[in-house]
Write an enzyme that holds these catalytic residues in place. Structure first.
Site, short mmCIF file in Angstrom:
data_model
loop_
_atom_site.label_atom_id
_atom_site.label_comp_id
_atom_site.label_asym_id
_atom_site.label_seq_id
_atom_site.Cartn_x
_atom_site.Cartn_y
_atom_site.Cartn_z
N SER A 175 0.81 -1.22 0.00
CA SER A 175 0.00 0.00 0.00
C SER A 175 0.84 1.27 0.00
O SER A 175 0.49 2.25 -0.65
CB SER A 175 -0.93 0.00 1.22
N LYS A 192 12.82 -1.25 0.69
CA LYS A 192 11.43 -0.80 0.60
C LYS A 192 11.41 0.69 0.24
O LYS A 192 11.94 1.52 0.97
CB LYS A 192 10.70 -1.05 1.93
N THR A 221 16.58 -3.51 4.85
CA THR A 221 16.86 -4.50 5.89
C THR A 221 17.47 -5.74 5.25
O THR A 221 17.37 -5.94 4.03
CB THR A 221 15.59 -4.91 6.65
N GLU A 222 18.11 -6.56 6.08
CA GLU A 222 18.64 -7.81 5.55
C GLU A 222 17.49 -8.68 5.06
O GLU A 222 16.40 -8.67 5.63
CB GLU A 222 19.45 -8.54 6.61
N LEU A 223 17.74 -9.43 3.99
CA LEU A 223 16.72 -10.30 3.42
C LEU A 223 16.62 -11.57 4.26
O LEU A 223 17.63 -12.17 4.61
CB LEU A 223 17.09 -10.65 1.98
N VAL A 224 15.39 -11.96 4.60
CA VAL A 224 15.21 -13.12 5.47
C VAL A 224 14.84 -14.35 4.64
O VAL A 224 14.14 -14.24 3.63
CB VAL A 224 14.13 -12.86 6.54
N ASP A 283 0.31 -4.96 13.12
CA ASP A 283 -0.12 -5.43 11.80
C ASP A 283 0.00 -6.95 11.75
O ASP A 283 1.11 -7.48 11.70
CB ASP A 283 0.75 -4.80 10.71
N ASN A 339 4.08 -10.84 7.49
CA ASN A 339 4.97 -10.24 8.48
C ASN A 339 5.60 -11.28 9.40
O ASN A 339 6.35 -10.93 10.30
CB ASN A 339 4.22 -9.20 9.31
N ASP A 397 8.16 -5.63 9.17
CA ASP A 397 7.24 -4.50 9.02
C ASP A 397 6.79 -3.92 10.36
O ASP A 397 5.79 -4.33 10.93
CB ASP A 397 6.02 -4.91 8.19
#
EC number: 2.7.-.-
Length: 619
Positions: A309, A327, A414-417, A457, A462, A476
């Site tokens: 969004s 992001k 952020t680091e990719l999970v 959220d 998430n 998030d």
């Protein structure tokens, strides 16, 4: 002029409703063509009016300036070019396998340009599958580039990276100016009116449903037909921002609140936001991070792997080899919160989509505040770091690192999970699903009663479960908020009273918390107390509570009409986000058919809460 535009939208809605009421009989006798002509004329007038306002952007800005002054949105609105950027449909990127050779060549050439400089970001890893919390349906068609990537991945013993953006998502420029966004809502208002006329026509020409099927709360208006839901989704996915956020909130409601067919369509809102053209995206990055932001990266994928969004997410790799998720906030979203919320609430109000008792004015204020916080990526980065510290020793949950040198007011990296979101966890063993759900509920209680700091959220995406490490990453933190002790002192006693089966205690504490005034009707008091008692059953059960078999949804559904019609005051402001989080956590447990003991969990939280306070309960 902006006021005229809003009056026009309302007038069209009233016109549609009047035509519905006065011509329903003629529809039954074959007057459908007359209805269509009336609708087409209304749409023509509306489009002409919108065109007349095309050159009046300044007056619209003046109209909303007083609204902006009430909120601290310090980021300035960007001046992007007004010419519409051509939309790129998913079919133009991912071709059908049966297309001709010439078409194949042209599309492959276009795709090559789009992903120029792309390198497989997962070739350095082995035996590892990563998912990107989007629509996971397969994409047809294979290009020479795809074959080459597959060969490279096979040689390295890993699976090729796959874009997980929904096939429905399209590359479309975000409307930046308030006038551009208002025009989209004006078109939606006209479309809803036409769709309502068509829906009445269809209903009048077919036999009524005699099966006695129960209607959902938001299923009583012809404005909320499936065709109109499609119109809403298309508009929300285009304008994004505050309007799309509300659609995403609707997507996580259960069938008691929204018709299941509409819920499926709104689910697309959660997964299918359009994404920015490359030119608009790179300009947004350069404005925030400076023109040399690419120098900090070894690789940056220009097509996002997720679009939501407020922003879209891109895969990148830093010079030290770390994979990161960037992001990027859509331009103009933060500055358009007031106008977006007002426009959307106007459309929903005229279509009778809002049940009585929701107190729209109060809801609007809450939405504005929450969205303003979510648009502040500097604040979100601070919230993520605080949660990382709170959970630093947790054996099951962790928070990914924030990359400060690639983060700003409108960019968060952020680091990719690794792993997959919980909506893909249904194939896990029931024992493992029970463990995941137990940890989620326990974390929810700790956030509220121990940290008094909650990520509110409950979106499935998430929570990312990694089967390799048996841990869940939390993502998030834009919707994170704190709670005062004055609120949690009373709220924990409401849950305690419900768990103990104490109806009088629930009523007393509800009045203390301002859920009720004490002057409500007997029916309203009983409905409220019944709802609280139902929600407290999980914490009252001596046996493991079976979330999959419980009838909470059905029983709450039966109480909603009374509470909506007879409520005297809006609920406390804190409960909007709190109940969204708690309801979402319960829904995760229900979808995963969790069967866990919650009584001991709450009793431990209750004991720890008051032992950490200077005063005891009711003192």
């Amino acid at each position: 002029m902006a006021g005229d535009m809003l009056l026009l939208m309302r007038g069209l809605a009233r016109l549609s409703q009047a035509v519905i009421e006065t011509q329903a009989n003629s529809l039954r006798s074959g007057g459908v063509q007359t209805m269509q002509m009336t609708a087409e004329q209304a749409m023509g007038v509306a489009m002409q009016k919108i065109q007349e306002f095309t050159g009046s952007q300044q007056s619209v800005s003046d109209f909303s300036a007083d609204m902006d002054s009430k909120y601290d949105f310090t980021a300035s609105e960007q001046n992007f070019e007004s010419a519409a950027h051509g939309g790129l449909d998913s079919d133009s990127v991912f071709r059908d396998a049966n297309t001709g050779a010439a078409n194949t060549y042209s599309q492959a050439q276009g795709k090559s340009k789009l992903f120029d400089g792309y390198k497989d970001p997962t070739s350095q890893f082995t035996g590892h599958t990563r998912s990107y919390h989007q629509d996971h349906s397969s994409v047809g068609g294979i290009t020479a580039e795809d074959i080459e990537k597959a060969r490279e991945a096979k040689q390295n013993g890993s699976k090729p990276h796959k874009q997980m953006l929904s096939e429905r998502a399209r590359e479309r420029k975000v409307p930046v100016t308030r006038l551009g966004r208002l025009a989209n809502f004006g078109g939606l208002a006209v479309g809803l009116g036409i769709g309502a006329l068509a829906e009445v026509a269809k209903k009048s020409l077919r036999s009524e449903d005699k099966n006695g099927n129960k209607k959902a709360v938001l299923d009583s208006s012809p404005f909320l037909s499936e065709a109109n839901a499609e119109r809403i989704v298309r508009t929300l996915c285009k304008v994004r921002g505050a309007a799309l956020k509300l659609g995403q909130m609707l997507s996580i409601q259960d069938d008691a609140f929204i018709n299941p067919q509409l819920a499926k369509i709104f689910e697309r809102v959660r997964q299918s936001a359009d994404f920015m053209p490359i030119k608009q995206m790179t300009k947004a990055l350069s404005n925030d991070l400076g023109p040399n932001w690419r120098d900090k990266l070894e690789m940056f994928e220009e097509r996002p792997f997720a679009a939501a969004s407020i922003g879209q997410v891109h895969l990148a790799r830093m010079k030290d080899g770390r994979e990161v998720a960037m992001k990027i906030q859509y331009p103009g979203v933060a500055q358009s919160i007031n106008s977006d919320v007002n426009n959307l609430m106007t459309v929903l109000s005229m279509s009778n989509a809002l049940p009585e008792g929701l107190f729209p004015e109060h809801l609007i204020d809450v939405m504005r505040r929450e969205l303003a916080l979510e648009c502040d990526y500097i604040r979100e980065a601070k919230c993520a770091r605080k949660f990382k510290e709170l959970l630093k020793d947790h054996p099951f949950f962790y928070v990914p690192d924030v990359i400060s040198e690639l983060s700003s007011q409108h960019v968060l990296t952020t680091e990719l999970v690794p792993g997959f979101p919980l909506d893909q966890a249904e194939a896990l063993t029931q024992e493992l699903k029970n463990e995941i759900c137990k940890n989620i509920l326990n974390l929810c209680l700790r956030e509220l009663f121990e940290f008094r700091y909650m990520q509110t959220d409950p979106n499935w995406s998430n929570f990312f479960y990694d089967p390799q490490t048996h841990r869940v990453a939390l993502l998030d933190f834009g919707a994170t908020r704190g709670f005062d002790e004055s609120f949690t002192d009373v709220y924990i006693e409401i849950i305690k009273a419900a768990a103990d089966g104490n109806r009088e205690g629930v009523l007393k504490q509800s009045i203390d918390m301002k859920f009720l005034t004490g002057y409500e009707s007997k029916a309203m008091v009983n409905a409220h107390v019944d709802a609280v008692m139902i929600l407290g059953e999980a914490f009252a059960s001596e046996e493991p509570f079976d979330f999959g078999a419980q009838s909470t949804t059905e029983r709450i559904h039966n109480l909603i009409p009374v509470m909506l019609k007879q409520r005297l005051i809006p609920p406390p402001e804190e409960t909007y986000s709190l109940h969204r989080k708690m309801g979402g956590s319960f829904l995760i447990c229900s979808r995963l058919n969790a069967k866990i003991s919650c009584k001991d969990m709450f009793e431990a939280a209750y004991s720890n809460y008051w032992s950490g306070r200077k005063k005891g309960p009711s003192q």
